[in-house]
Write a protein that holds these residues in place. Structure first.
Motif, mmCIF file in Angstrom:
data_model
loop_
_atom_site.group_PDB
_atom_site.id
_atom_site.type_symbol
_atom_site.label_atom_id
_atom_site.label_comp_id
_atom_site.label_asym_id
_atom_site.label_seq_id
_atom_site.Cartn_x
_atom_site.Cartn_y
_atom_site.Cartn_z
ATOM 1 N N ILE A 82 44.527 -3.569 37.598
ATOM 2 C CA ILE A 82 44.016 -4.324 38.326
ATOM 3 C C ILE A 82 44.684 -3.799 39.784
ATOM 4 C CG2 ILE A 82 44.147 -6.556 39.141
ATOM 5 C CD1 ILE A 82 44.292 -6.742 36.308
ATOM 6 N N ASP A 83 43.476 -3.734 40.971
ATOM 7 C CA ASP A 83 43.763 -3.467 41.784
ATOM 8 C C ASP A 83 42.615 -3.950 43.472
ATOM 9 O OD1 ASP A 83 45.021 -1.965 44.072
ATOM 10 O OD2 ASP A 83 45.160 -0.229 43.446
ATOM 11 N N ARG A 84 42.850 -3.829 44.436
ATOM 12 C CA ARG A 84 42.168 -4.906 45.110
ATOM 13 C C ARG A 84 40.925 -3.835 45.468
ATOM 14 N NH1 ARG A 84 43.619 -8.949 46.599
ATOM 15 N NH2 ARG A 84 46.414 -9.656 46.436
ATOM 16 N N ASN A 85 40.264 -4.156 45.983
ATOM 17 C CA ASN A 85 38.860 -3.141 45.921
ATOM 18 C C ASN A 85 38.286 -3.384 47.137
ATOM 19 O OD1 ASN A 85 37.986 -5.988 47.274
ATOM 20 N ND2 ASN A 85 35.808 -6.111 45.698
ATOM 21 N N GLU A 86 37.514 -2.557 48.429
ATOM 22 C CA GLU A 86 37.032 -2.438 49.489
ATOM 23 C C GLU A 86 37.783 -3.586 50.389
ATOM 24 O OE1 GLU A 86 33.652 -2.757 47.227
ATOM 25 O OE2 GLU A 86 34.965 -0.784 47.735
ATOM 26 N N ASP A 87 37.388 -5.075 49.950
ATOM 27 C CA ASP A 87 37.215 -6.623 50.590
ATOM 28 C C ASP A 87 38.583 -6.726 49.913
ATOM 29 O OD1 ASP A 87 34.647 -6.115 51.612
ATOM 30 O OD2 ASP A 87 33.566 -6.619 49.195
ATOM 31 N N LYS A 88 40.208 -6.449 49.618
ATOM 32 C CA LYS A 88 40.767 -6.819 49.502
ATOM 33 C C LYS A 88 40.522 -8.313 48.449
ATOM 34 C CE LYS A 88 42.332 -3.351 52.734
ATOM 35 N NZ LYS A 88 42.267 -2.465 52.611
ATOM 36 N N ARG A 89 39.931 -7.487 47.461
ATOM 37 C CA ARG A 89 39.816 -8.329 46.557
ATOM 38 C C ARG A 89 40.493 -7.555 44.723
ATOM 39 N NH1 ARG A 89 39.044 -12.962 49.703
ATOM 40 N NH2 ARG A 89 36.937 -13.254 50.595
ATOM 41 N N LEU A 90 41.108 -9.009 44.216
ATOM 42 C CA LEU A 90 41.660 -8.223 42.865
ATOM 43 C C LEU A 90 40.083 -7.643 42.139
ATOM 44 C CD1 LEU A 90 44.897 -10.135 42.747
ATOM 45 C CD2 LEU A 90 44.454 -7.174 43.177
ATOM 46 N N ARG A 91 40.045 -6.765 41.422
ATOM 47 C CA ARG A 91 39.126 -6.551 40.203
ATOM 48 C C ARG A 91 39.814 -5.311 39.560
ATOM 49 N NH1 ARG A 91 37.213 -10.135 43.342
ATOM 50 N NH2 ARG A 91 35.630 -10.181 44.210
ATOM 51 N N LEU A 92 39.243 -5.674 38.318
ATOM 52 C CA LEU A 92 39.366 -4.571 37.240
ATOM 53 C C LEU A 92 39.055 -3.924 37.571
ATOM 54 C CD1 LEU A 92 38.330 -6.693 33.719
ATOM 55 C CD2 LEU A 92 41.011 -6.623 35.234
ATOM 56 N N GLN A 93 40.008 -2.241 37.658
ATOM 57 C CA GLN A 93 38.884 -1.228 38.249
ATOM 58 C C GLN A 93 38.619 -0.217 37.348
ATOM 59 O OE1 GLN A 93 38.099 -0.637 41.821
ATOM 60 N NE2 GLN A 93 38.727 -2.489 42.087
ATOM 61 N N GLU A 94 39.527 -0.123 36.156
ATOM 62 C CA GLU A 94 39.697 0.716 35.150
ATOM 63 C C GLU A 94 39.929 0.175 33.682
ATOM 64 O OE1 GLU A 94 40.242 5.228 34.413
ATOM 65 O OE2 GLU A 94 42.289 4.208 35.200
ATOM 66 N N THR A 95 39.806 0.147 32.402
ATOM 67 C CA THR A 95 39.984 -0.753 31.644
ATOM 68 C C THR A 95 40.091 1.072 30.443
ATOM 69 O OG1 THR A 95 37.913 -0.888 30.592
ATOM 70 C CG2 THR A 95 39.413 -2.590 31.016
ATOM 71 N N ALA A 96 41.237 0.823 29.145
ATOM 72 C CA ALA A 96 41.553 1.870 28.766
ATOM 73 C C ALA A 96 41.910 1.614 27.409
ATOM 74 C CB ALA A 96 43.057 3.047 28.967
ATOM 75 N N VAL A 97 40.881 0.948 26.453
ATOM 76 C CA VAL A 97 41.054 1.214 24.886
ATOM 77 C C VAL A 97 42.144 1.984 23.948
ATOM 78 C CG1 VAL A 97 39.697 -0.314 23.057
ATOM 79 C CG2 VAL A 97 39.190 0.128 25.923
ATOM 80 N N VAL A 98 42.658 1.893 22.866
ATOM 81 C CA VAL A 98 42.382 2.496 21.933
ATOM 82 C C VAL A 98 42.729 1.603 20.846
ATOM 83 C CG1 VAL A 98 44.776 3.849 20.580
ATOM 84 C CG2 VAL A 98 44.976 3.366 23.592
ATOM 85 N N VAL A 99 41.726 1.950 20.084
ATOM 86 C CA VAL A 99 41.178 1.671 18.481
ATOM 87 C C VAL A 99 41.931 2.638 17.811
ATOM 88 C CG1 VAL A 99 39.558 0.946 17.369
ATOM 89 C CG2 VAL A 99 39.388 1.475 20.119
ATOM 90 N N GLN A 100 43.413 1.169 16.838
ATOM 91 C CA GLN A 100 43.338 2.446 15.636
ATOM 92 C C GLN A 100 43.579 2.002 14.277
ATOM 93 O OE1 GLN A 100 47.550 2.098 17.540
ATOM 94 N NE2 GLN A 100 47.972 4.195 17.603
ATOM 95 N N PRO A 101 42.350 2.747 13.256
ATOM 96 C CA PRO A 101 42.110 2.194 12.627
ATOM 97 C C PRO A 101 43.407 2.674 11.178
ATOM 98 C CG PRO A 101 40.843 4.062 12.718
ATOM 99 C CD PRO A 101 41.601 3.923 13.619
#
Length: 147
Positions: A82-101
């Motif tokens: 979570i980081d600020r965008n060009e308008d200085k608003r917090l946004r989810l910038q990227e997600t990382a998913v780990v799925v473990q069967p």
């Protein structure tokens, strides 16, 4: 065939809300993280990440079951930056998913086919990944449209 999903929320105080999923499903409280909220309940960010994790887990389970493979226990972890965008608003910038069967890869037949298709079964992740159009309306207490 068109399906619909809906939830209703009601403010309890400050940034705490009660989420109503409909008849027969337990309600859930949510709260924003500090400094806005007290962080005593899941935050909206966490609820979105939970939806992604749950959908991917279900999709993998579905794909494994289609090939008559035992999934074992599936554990999924999603982490967002979570980081600020060009308008200085917090946004989810990227997600990382780990799925473990709960199985080793060499214990699963047709693993290459399962892994090549399971993500496409996930309604939530595929929608979030592409961006979901959101139409926002604001109505007053009597239902008069304000926006």
């Amino acid at each position: 065939m068109t399906n619909a999903a809906s939830v209703k929320i009601r403010r309890l105080g400050d940034f705490r809300f009660l989420i109503d999923f409909g008849a027969g499903i337990p309600q859930l409280q949510a709260d924003d993280t500090a400094p806005l909220g007290a962080g005593e309940e899941p935050s909206p960010d966490q609820l979105l990440l939970a939806a992604v994790a749950n959908c991917l887990s279900s999709s993998l389970f579905f794909a494994l079951r289609e090939f008559k493979q035992d999934a074992g226990n599936i554990t999924t972890t999603v982490t967002a930056r979570i980081d600020r965008n060009e308008d200085k608003r917090l946004r989810l910038q990227e997600t990382a998913v780990v799925v473990q069967p709960g199985k080793r890869g060499d214990e699963v037949e047709h693993l290459d086919r399962i892994l090549s298709q399971f993500e496409s079964f996930c309604t939530v992740t595929e929608s979030v990944h592409r961006g979901i159009p959101v139409v926002v309306a604001v109505e007053d207490k009597q239902g008069t449209r304000l926006k």
